[in-house]
Design a protein around this motif. Sequence first.
Motif, PDB file in Angstrom:
ATOM      1  N   LEU A  30       2.997  33.319 -18.389  1.00  0.00           N
ATOM      2  CA  LEU A  30       2.388  34.166 -19.416  1.00  0.00           C
ATOM      3  C   LEU A  30       3.058  33.945 -20.768  1.00  0.00           C
ATOM      4  O   LEU A  30       2.382  33.889 -21.808  1.00  0.00           O
ATOM      5  CB  LEU A  30       2.485  35.632 -19.002  1.00  0.00           C
ATOM      6  N   THR A  31       4.381  33.812 -20.783  1.00  0.00           N
ATOM      7  CA  THR A  31       5.096  33.532 -22.026  1.00  0.00           C
ATOM      8  C   THR A  31       4.670  32.191 -22.610  1.00  0.00           C
ATOM      9  O   THR A  31       4.454  32.054 -23.823  1.00  0.00           O
ATOM     10  CB  THR A  31       6.616  33.529 -21.770  1.00  0.00           C
ATOM     11  N   LEU A  32       4.528  31.188 -21.733  1.00  0.00           N
ATOM     12  CA  LEU A  32       4.062  29.876 -22.158  1.00  0.00           C
ATOM     13  C   LEU A  32       2.681  29.968 -22.803  1.00  0.00           C
ATOM     14  O   LEU A  32       2.426  29.350 -23.845  1.00  0.00           O
ATOM     15  CB  LEU A  32       4.023  28.930 -20.954  1.00  0.00           C
ATOM     16  N   LEU A  33       1.807  30.763 -22.208  1.00  0.00           N
ATOM     17  CA  LEU A  33       0.443  30.878 -22.708  1.00  0.00           C
ATOM     18  C   LEU A  33       0.380  31.625 -24.041  1.00  0.00           C
ATOM     19  O   LEU A  33      -0.354  31.225 -24.950  1.00  0.00           O
ATOM     20  CB  LEU A  33      -0.425  31.591 -21.663  1.00  0.00           C
ATOM     21  N   LEU A  34       1.147  32.697 -24.168  1.00  0.00           N
ATOM     22  CA  LEU A  34       1.032  33.561 -25.345  1.00  0.00           C
ATOM     23  C   LEU A  34       1.798  33.031 -26.552  1.00  0.00           C
ATOM     24  O   LEU A  34       1.494  33.423 -27.686  1.00  0.00           O
ATOM     25  CB  LEU A  34       1.526  34.970 -25.003  1.00  0.00           C
ATOM     26  N   GLY A  63     -20.308  45.180 -11.106  1.00  0.00           N
ATOM     27  CA  GLY A  63     -20.962  45.228  -9.810  1.00  0.00           C
ATOM     28  C   GLY A  63     -20.025  44.735  -8.729  1.00  0.00           C
ATOM     29  O   GLY A  63     -18.926  45.256  -8.543  1.00  0.00           O
ATOM     30  N   LYS A  64     -20.463  43.720  -8.018  1.00  0.00           N
ATOM     31  CA  LYS A  64     -19.636  43.149  -6.964  1.00  0.00           C
ATOM     32  C   LYS A  64     -18.708  42.049  -7.475  1.00  0.00           C
ATOM     33  O   LYS A  64     -17.879  41.534  -6.723  1.00  0.00           O
ATOM     34  CB  LYS A  64     -20.529  42.578  -5.850  1.00  0.00           C
ATOM     35  N   LEU A  65     -18.867  41.693  -8.741  1.00  0.00           N
ATOM     36  CA  LEU A  65     -18.067  40.621  -9.312  1.00  0.00           C
ATOM     37  C   LEU A  65     -16.791  41.183  -9.937  1.00  0.00           C
ATOM     38  O   LEU A  65     -16.843  42.034 -10.822  1.00  0.00           O
ATOM     39  CB  LEU A  65     -18.869  39.870 -10.385  1.00  0.00           C
ATOM     40  N   THR A  66     -15.661  40.703  -9.478  1.00  0.00           N
ATOM     41  CA  THR A  66     -14.365  41.065 -10.052  1.00  0.00           C
ATOM     42  C   THR A  66     -13.752  39.832 -10.702  1.00  0.00           C
ATOM     43  O   THR A  66     -13.607  38.787 -10.064  1.00  0.00           O
ATOM     44  CB  THR A  66     -13.420  41.609  -8.967  1.00  0.00           C
ATOM     45  N   ILE A  67     -13.427  39.969 -11.980  1.00  0.00           N
ATOM     46  CA  ILE A  67     -12.865  38.862 -12.734  1.00  0.00           C
ATOM     47  C   ILE A  67     -11.379  39.104 -12.917  1.00  0.00           C
ATOM     48  O   ILE A  67     -10.959  40.192 -13.313  1.00  0.00           O
ATOM     49  CB  ILE A  67     -13.556  38.713 -14.109  1.00  0.00           C
ATOM     50  N   HIS A  68     -10.585  38.088 -12.606  1.00  0.00           N
ATOM     51  CA  HIS A  68      -9.138  38.201 -12.693  1.00  0.00           C
ATOM     52  C   HIS A  68      -8.603  37.327 -13.824  1.00  0.00           C
ATOM     53  O   HIS A  68      -9.206  36.315 -14.194  1.00  0.00           O
ATOM     54  CB  HIS A  68      -8.477  37.763 -11.380  1.00  0.00           C
ATOM     55  N   LEU A  69      -7.484  37.735 -14.371  1.00  0.00           N
ATOM     56  CA  LEU A  69      -6.673  36.879 -15.222  1.00  0.00           C
ATOM     57  C   LEU A  69      -5.595  36.283 -14.333  1.00  0.00           C
ATOM     58  O   LEU A  69      -4.786  37.026 -13.762  1.00  0.00           O
ATOM     59  CB  LEU A  69      -6.036  37.679 -16.362  1.00  0.00           C
ATOM     60  N   GLY A  70      -5.619  34.992 -14.177  1.00  0.00           N
ATOM     61  CA  GLY A  70      -4.685  34.415 -13.211  1.00  0.00           C
ATOM     62  C   GLY A  70      -4.167  33.059 -13.615  1.00  0.00           C
ATOM     63  O   GLY A  70      -4.677  32.417 -14.541  1.00  0.00           O
ATOM     64  N   PHE A  71      -3.123  32.627 -12.926  1.00  0.00           N
ATOM     65  CA  PHE A  71      -2.514  31.322 -13.146  1.00  0.00           C
ATOM     66  C   PHE A  71      -2.510  30.546 -11.839  1.00  0.00           C
ATOM     67  O   PHE A  71      -2.297  31.120 -10.766  1.00  0.00           O
ATOM     68  CB  PHE A  71      -1.073  31.461 -13.644  1.00  0.00           C
ATOM     69  N   LEU A  72      -2.726  29.258 -11.943  1.00  0.00           N
ATOM     70  CA  LEU A  72      -2.630  28.361 -10.799  1.00  0.00           C
ATOM     71  C   LEU A  72      -1.749  27.179 -11.216  1.00  0.00           C
ATOM     72  O   LEU A  72      -2.131  26.381 -12.078  1.00  0.00           O
ATOM     73  CB  LEU A  72      -4.016  27.856 -10.382  1.00  0.00           C
ATOM     74  N   LEU A  73      -0.567  27.121 -10.641  1.00  0.00           N
ATOM     75  CA  LEU A  73       0.357  26.027 -10.928  1.00  0.00           C
ATOM     76  C   LEU A  73       0.456  25.151  -9.691  1.00  0.00           C
ATOM     77  O   LEU A  73       0.944  25.578  -8.641  1.00  0.00           O
ATOM     78  CB  LEU A  73       1.737  26.570 -11.307  1.00  0.00           C
ATOM     79  N   ASP A  74      -0.048  23.931  -9.801  1.00  0.00           N
ATOM     80  CA  ASP A  74      -0.011  22.957  -8.717  1.00  0.00           C
ATOM     81  C   ASP A  74       0.198  21.577  -9.334  1.00  0.00           C
ATOM     82  O   ASP A  74       0.318  21.462 -10.560  1.00  0.00           O
ATOM     83  CB  ASP A  74      -1.295  23.035  -7.878  1.00  0.00           C
ATOM     84  N   PRO A  75       0.300  20.522  -8.535  1.00  0.00           N
ATOM     85  CA  PRO A  75       0.538  19.192  -9.122  1.00  0.00           C
ATOM     86  C   PRO A  75      -0.480  18.794 -10.192  1.00  0.00           C
ATOM     87  O   PRO A  75      -0.121  18.126 -11.166  1.00  0.00           O
ATOM     88  CB  PRO A  75       0.466  18.266  -7.900  1.00  0.00           C
ATOM     89  N   LEU A  76      -1.738  19.210 -10.013  1.00  0.00           N
ATOM     90  CA  LEU A  76      -2.764  18.851 -10.983  1.00  0.00           C
ATOM     91  C   LEU A  76      -2.510  19.519 -12.325  1.00  0.00           C
ATOM     92  O   LEU A  76      -2.533  18.862 -13.380  1.00  0.00           O
ATOM     93  CB  LEU A  76      -4.143  19.247 -10.439  1.00  0.00           C
TER      94      LEU A  76
END
Length: 627
Positions: free
Chosen positions: A8-12, A67-80
């Motif tokens: 989050l610090t990297l992003l902001l 509705g049934k859709l939930t939107i998240h703020l998230g991070f995915l750190l992987d080799p890609l």
Amino acid sequence: MSDSQLALTLLLTPLVSAVLIGVFFRKQAAIAKALSLTAATAIALLAGQLIFGTPDFTAKMEWLTIGKLTIHLGFLLDPLSKLLLTVVALVGLLVHVFSLGYMKGEENQARFFGCLSLFMFSMTGLTLADDLIMLFIFWELVGLSSFLLINFYFEKPSAVAASKKAFIVNRLGDFGFLLGIILAYWAFGTITLADIAAKIGTEPSVVATSIALLIFCGAVGKSGQLPFHVWLPDAMEGPTPVSALIHAATMVAAGIFLLCRVSVLMTGDALTVILWIGVATALFAGFTALGQRDLKRILAYSTISQLGFMVAAFALGSLVALQSGADVSLAGITGGVAAAMFHLTTHAFFKALLFLGSGSVLHGTHHEGDIYRLGGLAKKMPVTFATFTLGTLALVGCPLLAGFYSKDAILILAYQYSPVVFGLLLLGAFLTAFYMTRLWTTAFLGKARSEGSDHAHECGPFILLPLIVLAIGSVLGGFAWFYPEALRVVPTEALALLKGDGHTAAMVGGTATFVIGSALGFLLYRPGSSSDFLQVKLPLVYQLFEKRLYIDTLYDWYVAKVQQRFALLLNYIDLIVLSGIVVRGTAGVVGLFGLATRALHTGSLHTYVYWFLGGAVLLWAIASGVL
């Protein structure tokens, strides 16, 4: 600090820089440059800690529910994501340093560096996004940043036109991307990449193919694939550091990253379409580069061609797996992702070097960009010449340089899949060596052919230092893939690919195209020539390449003769039929009836007498049978 807090610090960090510059320091160029450079340095340091000191992780928090859709703020750190983050952080920092020298004396420097920070924020968010919605949000922010930077010289009509062209063309691709997200949610009930990977079936379907191709539309726009490539050469109207950061190393690579990120959605039919679009793009751009005289425009078409190689590599890995009966979602996709991302990474170094090298040339020759008005720069600008030469050799696939290994990986996949594809990609590699030799000999060797090149001078340390660093990366970048333990961002599959079946044929073919293409280019475009060999000997062929195979002309004709006329027709239908008849027509009838009714009540005795007489005559006519 936890892993998610670090991300989050990297992003902001770049966002804070962009906001501070835009709100408080729009007129203070020195402060703006310091803020933007500090943010870029912080990004490099934080990214290094994430890449080398943090294991892979996923973190997210709920943002909103519809509705049934939930939107998240998230991070995915992987080799890609680590691999692209390495490119964004390192190249971004070097471009910031280069900009300190290149933009010196320019007006609106604060706005420029603020836009750079905004771009770094957008690209970092795209790299770390863990679902399709977050990908799309930062995807659009990257497009906005690109628009602002291309349009930096907004007083130039050509820059304004180029920025609008880039914005509109990318919206076409992004519309398909958005439809793909909607269809994916309808089909799988989720937009999270991990959940989609868990739910997708093993059997391909029309829906799965449609989702894959619609999302690919976004990559076609951002990564300049046929037929949405037309914006990228015109985007060279922006400052040269923008060309290096956005249109050589990071933004255009976002399309390749997107394909690799959603690789689990791919089907055989979709991959076949993607393969041939990539191959066609690589060849088209290679031929078109032969008809260009502007230094940056030649590099722009080279970028389009290399992006075609990356797209083809992505598709080839899975198609090779399909032929062998392997699981497409595992081994095949891994091979394609490894080859595509390998070339993306090496290309980021040597193409950023070439664009920044062209910026050094423009800066040292007072913005003389026509290669046939340059010449003699090898002696006048020795550091620029040496680094540009290394970048050129890496691009054309000279053995032992970075581009040799990454292009070798793609050719191996092509050899394993089809002799036809292998031959076409070899032709693309030959064209690369040919047109880059034409550029190199014409611009740097021989004698100066204009006042700008005659008075050329080497640039300052802020410009030269990034060139030297990128030149080192262009030489050693390929070797790093043989030591995956040293670089945790390197997929080990790339090393296996380089040792696999077809390596000898790919190496021999790639080296042969480098030697033959470079030698033929040097023979036909001798140093000191003031005219183009192809233009003199084959003027019709040269004109075809100069006019970009008339694809831009076809777009102009379509917009002016078809789309504009259809829009005018719809406008007339709206004004005459809808507004005039349907809406105003009904109101007009009511209005006439009211007007006639008001005429009966004037308050004048004479009028009432006339109406009385008229009514009496009408009644007599009816009673007597006249009417």
